[in-house]
Design a protein around this motif. Structure first.
Motif, PDB file in Angstrom:
ATOM      1  N   GLY A 333      46.461  54.744  16.124  1.00  0.00           N
ATOM      2  CA  GLY A 333      45.932  54.143  14.915  1.00  0.00           C
ATOM      3  C   GLY A 333      44.554  54.695  14.607  1.00  0.00           C
ATOM      4  N   VAL A 334      43.912  54.134  13.595  1.00  0.00           N
ATOM      5  CA  VAL A 334      42.540  54.508  13.242  1.00  0.00           C
ATOM      6  C   VAL A 334      41.746  53.227  13.023  1.00  0.00           C
ATOM      7  N   GLN A 335      40.442  53.329  13.156  1.00  0.00           N
ATOM      8  CA  GLN A 335      39.589  52.157  12.993  1.00  0.00           C
ATOM      9  C   GLN A 335      38.868  52.206  11.660  1.00  0.00           C
ATOM     10  N   LEU A 336      38.941  51.109  10.911  1.00  0.00           N
ATOM     11  CA  LEU A 336      38.173  50.942   9.692  1.00  0.00           C
ATOM     12  C   LEU A 336      37.032  49.981   9.982  1.00  0.00           C
ATOM     13  N   SER A 337      35.835  50.356   9.604  1.00  0.00           N
ATOM     14  CA  SER A 337      34.681  49.490   9.824  1.00  0.00           C
ATOM     15  C   SER A 337      33.807  49.504   8.583  1.00  0.00           C
ATOM     16  N   GLY A 338      32.980  48.499   8.452  1.00  0.00           N
ATOM     17  CA  GLY A 338      32.100  48.413   7.293  1.00  0.00           C
ATOM     18  C   GLY A 338      31.441  47.060   7.216  1.00  0.00           C
ATOM     19  N   LYS A 339      30.958  46.703   6.034  1.00  0.00           N
ATOM     20  CA  LYS A 339      30.254  45.434   5.821  1.00  0.00           C
ATOM     21  C   LYS A 339      30.755  44.806   4.532  1.00  0.00           C
ATOM     22  N   LEU A 340      30.954  43.477   4.559  1.00  0.00           N
ATOM     23  CA  LEU A 340      31.337  42.738   3.366  1.00  0.00           C
ATOM     24  C   LEU A 340      30.140  41.954   2.850  1.00  0.00           C
ATOM     25  N   LEU A 341      29.918  42.056   1.554  1.00  0.00           N
ATOM     26  CA  LEU A 341      28.779  41.406   0.922  1.00  0.00           C
ATOM     27  C   LEU A 341      29.249  40.512  -0.217  1.00  0.00           C
ATOM     28  N   SER A 342      28.458  39.490  -0.523  1.00  0.00           N
ATOM     29  CA  SER A 342      28.738  38.629  -1.661  1.00  0.00           C
ATOM     30  C   SER A 342      28.289  39.316  -2.939  1.00  0.00           C
ATOM     31  N   THR A 408      42.065  59.785  10.514  1.00  0.00           N
ATOM     32  CA  THR A 408      40.846  59.618  11.304  1.00  0.00           C
ATOM     33  C   THR A 408      40.166  58.300  10.959  1.00  0.00           C
ATOM     34  N   SER A 409      39.462  57.744  11.932  1.00  0.00           N
ATOM     35  CA  SER A 409      38.710  56.514  11.699  1.00  0.00           C
ATOM     36  C   SER A 409      37.609  56.776  10.683  1.00  0.00           C
ATOM     37  N   LYS A 410      37.225  55.736   9.948  1.00  0.00           N
ATOM     38  CA  LYS A 410      36.219  55.935   8.915  1.00  0.00           C
ATOM     39  C   LYS A 410      35.404  54.670   8.708  1.00  0.00           C
ATOM     40  N   VAL A 411      34.178  54.869   8.275  1.00  0.00           N
ATOM     41  CA  VAL A 411      33.298  53.775   7.883  1.00  0.00           C
ATOM     42  C   VAL A 411      33.406  53.631   6.371  1.00  0.00           C
ATOM     43  N   LEU A 412      33.798  52.453   5.912  1.00  0.00           N
ATOM     44  CA  LEU A 412      33.956  52.219   4.484  1.00  0.00           C
ATOM     45  C   LEU A 412      32.631  51.795   3.863  1.00  0.00           C
ATOM     46  N   PRO A 413      32.419  52.095   2.588  1.00  0.00           N
ATOM     47  CA  PRO A 413      31.201  51.638   1.911  1.00  0.00           C
ATOM     48  C   PRO A 413      31.132  50.114   1.904  1.00  0.00           C
ATOM     49  N   ASN A 414      29.933  49.576   1.742  1.00  0.00           N
ATOM     50  CA  ASN A 414      29.791  48.128   1.614  1.00  0.00           C
ATOM     51  C   ASN A 414      30.672  47.641   0.469  1.00  0.00           C
ATOM     52  N   MET A 415      31.397  46.556   0.687  1.00  0.00           N
ATOM     53  CA  MET A 415      32.288  46.015  -0.332  1.00  0.00           C
ATOM     54  C   MET A 415      32.117  44.518  -0.419  1.00  0.00           C
ATOM     55  N   GLY A 416      32.495  43.944  -1.574  1.00  0.00           N
ATOM     56  CA  GLY A 416      32.439  42.510  -1.748  1.00  0.00           C
ATOM     57  C   GLY A 416      32.843  42.130  -3.152  1.00  0.00           C
ATOM     58  N   ALA A 417      33.249  40.877  -3.319  1.00  0.00           N
ATOM     59  CA  ALA A 417      33.654  40.399  -4.632  1.00  0.00           C
ATOM     60  C   ALA A 417      32.446  40.378  -5.556  1.00  0.00           C
ATOM     61  N   GLY A 418      32.510  41.143  -6.652  1.00  0.00           N
ATOM     62  CA  GLY A 418      31.418  41.169  -7.621  1.00  0.00           C
ATOM     63  C   GLY A 418      30.313  42.129  -7.281  1.00  0.00           C
ATOM     64  N   LEU A 419      30.386  42.797  -6.123  1.00  0.00           N
ATOM     65  CA  LEU A 419      29.346  43.751  -5.746  1.00  0.00           C
ATOM     66  C   LEU A 419      29.449  44.992  -6.629  1.00  0.00           C
ATOM     67  N   PRO A 420      28.340  45.519  -7.109  1.00  0.00           N
ATOM     68  CA  PRO A 420      28.396  46.717  -7.954  1.00  0.00           C
ATOM     69  C   PRO A 420      29.098  47.878  -7.253  1.00  0.00           C
ATOM     70  N   THR A 421      29.781  48.676  -8.042  1.00  0.00           N
ATOM     71  CA  THR A 421      30.471  49.859  -7.523  1.00  0.00           C
ATOM     72  C   THR A 421      29.592  51.084  -7.733  1.00  0.00           C
ATOM     73  N   ALA A 422      29.443  51.869  -6.678  1.00  0.00           N
ATOM     74  CA  ALA A 422      28.572  53.051  -6.744  1.00  0.00           C
ATOM     75  C   ALA A 422      29.409  54.302  -6.975  1.00  0.00           C
TER      76      ALA A 422
END
Length: 489
Positions: A333-342, A408-422
């Motif tokens: 498998g692969v690992q997904l990691s990141g941060k969830l924001l409001s 491959t495993s990957k670090v995802l961008p910060n995500m969250g409901a209503g968070l601006p998209t870059a």
């Protein structure tokens, strides 16, 4: 060639440090309260030694071979079959006999490709798992709460919980455990010194304490927990997600989980009802690689996880008072990691999350910083869903769809409901090795309320153009850049 020679020289020095005694009183670099007494004790029993220059070098990181050597000497393990049986451990290797002893004792099993990787630096999670297997610690719940608990691998979690619950291993001042950090000589000495309070036991038994509370165990002796509980213990104690109680009307799902045709123990199995996004039950496998679940009647997906390996079976139909056999074979498998924001860019703490794709669901939680790390199946496109602990009545809500995951495993961008998209744009810079980066935020009328970081470097916000600009050292294109958005405090 020079680097290789230096590495060989260092390994030789480390090996010598385990064999050439130097009195603890002569160490000029261990006069630190948390380590000194433990190092002194370990030297006195011949489990560790110093260097000829009178130093112990407590911050030096150790290899897997060096760690098992320290373990063997701590517990005076000598029994061996004479062969380590690993393809990368020839009889000429300095640590061959020690690795053979560890294999015979049953607390190491190597990697799926039948290698031991003796020169690889040992992580804190690996050290915990090895020692836990040796001592047979079976605690499921830690007495300490680490902010990075979600990053502790499944195969080491029981060991880490058991060790920290007994005070044998500790975290850091910032309340993290650091499972991927490499073990230092000082940490290993303290850990193993505390472990001397327990005797190695057979699989599935509780460790036997050999000293009374308040005796030499407080000076720094170590132990670790292993996932070697008996099957009846594992099934009952590991059901960390029991949304329904086992009743007489439930069915039974059981089977064996294998990796390269061998038992995949230790592993975790979850049963997730079709249309749901959290496990109905979750258990650990027994030492033979078997598991048993007792879900209510319905249709389920059964998912097994072991570090970076996964296995699953969809459309498993469970009926009352019947047994369904589901055998699972692990694949990489692969690992997904990141941060969830409001929507205000605050971390979403301790929230249940689910990555779903083609009727497969992989679940996990964020920690107290909003961080997560989940092993999933590669070459799929996922949707991420979130159950906010502050608003559970609304159930799981989708945060993002179309998350493409390759091999491959990957670090995802910060995500969250209503968070601006870059959205990033990249131009080659005249400065070699650098790119000119421009980032535009959509989904907000006030970009100045946020900060943008690209590959670890903050960009500068232009109020006139309402965009972020920066010169970043990278060779990546726009699609591969790691771009994060956070609150502008």
């Amino acid at each position: 060639m020079r680097k290789k020679s230096a590495a060989i020289l260092l390994s030789a020095c480390l090996a010598t440090s385990l064999a050439a005694p130097v009195s603890a009183a002569r160490f000029s670099d261990t006069n630190i309260p948390w380590m000194k007494s433990s190092i002194d004790s370990m030297v006195s029993i011949g489990a560790v030694t110093g260097y000829p220059d009178g130093k112990f070098r407590p911050d030096l990181r150790i290899s897997r071979a060096e760690f098992v050597t320290m373990v063997n000497k701590t517990f005076k393990l000598t029994a061996t079959d004479g062969n380590a049986d690993f393809t990368d451990v020839p009889s000429s290797l300095w640590s061959h006999s020690q690795i053979a002893i560890a294999k015979k004792a049953g607390y190491v099993s190597g990697y799926p490709d039948n290698t031991f990787q003796p020169s690889k630096l040992v992580t804190r999670a690996e050290a915990a798992a090895m020692l836990g297997n040796l001592l047979g610690i079976t605690e499921e719940n830690s007495s300490k709460s680490f902010t990075d608990a979600v990053t502790v691998p499944d195969w080491s979690r029981t060991s880490v919980n058991g060790l920290t619950a007994k005070g044998i291993m500790n975290g850091y001042a910032n309340r993290t455990f650091g499972p991927t950090k490499y073990m230092t000589r000082a940490e290993a000495a303290v850990m193993l010194n505390k472990a001397r309070a327990f005797k190695p036991v057979s699989s599935g038994q509780q460790p036997t304490q050999t000293t009374k509370p308040g005796q030499t165990t407080s000076s720094g002796q170590t132990t670790s927990s292993g996932q070697t509980t008996k099957s009846n213990q594992t099934t009952s104690s590991s059901q960390s997600s029991q949304s329904t109680k086992t009743q007489t009307t439930s069915g039974t799902v059981r089977g064996k989980v294998t990796l390269d045709d061998k038992s995949a123990t230790p592993f975790t199995v979850k049963v997730i009802k079709s249309g749901a996004f959290e496990p109905e039950q979750e258990v650990s496998g027994d030492p033979s690689g078997n598991y048993t679940l007792s879900p209510a009647p319905g249709t389920y997906t059964v998912v097994a996880i072991k570090d970076r390996y996964v296995a699953y079976e969809t459309n498993v139909k469970v009926t009352a008072n019947t047994t369904k056999e589901v055998n699972l074979r692990m694949k990489q498998g692969v690992q997904l990691s990141g941060k969830l924001l409001s929507q205000y860019a605050y971390p979403v703490k301790n929230a249940k999350i689910a990555f779903t794709a083609n009727n497969i669901t992989f679940t996990g939680k964020t920690d107290s910083d909003g961080d997560y790390a989940i092993t999933v199946l590669p070459n799929q496109t996922y949707s991420l869903r979130l159950l906010d602990p502050k608003d559970t009545a609304k159930g799981f809500k989708q945060v993002k769809s179309g998350i493409k995951v390759e091999g491959t495993s990957k670090v995802l961008p910060n995500m969250g409901a209503g968070l601006p998209t870059a959205k990033a744009q990249v131009k080659d810079s005249k400065l070699l090795g650098y790119k000119e980066i421009t980032v535009t935020l959509s989904g907000t009328q006030s970009p100045r309320d946020f900060r943008v970081k690209v590959e670890g470097s903050y960009l500068i916000y232009s109020p006139d153009k309402k965009k972020f600009f920066g010169l970043v050292k990278t060779t990546l294109n726009a699609d591969d850049l790691y771009v994060s958005v956070e609150e502008n405090k």
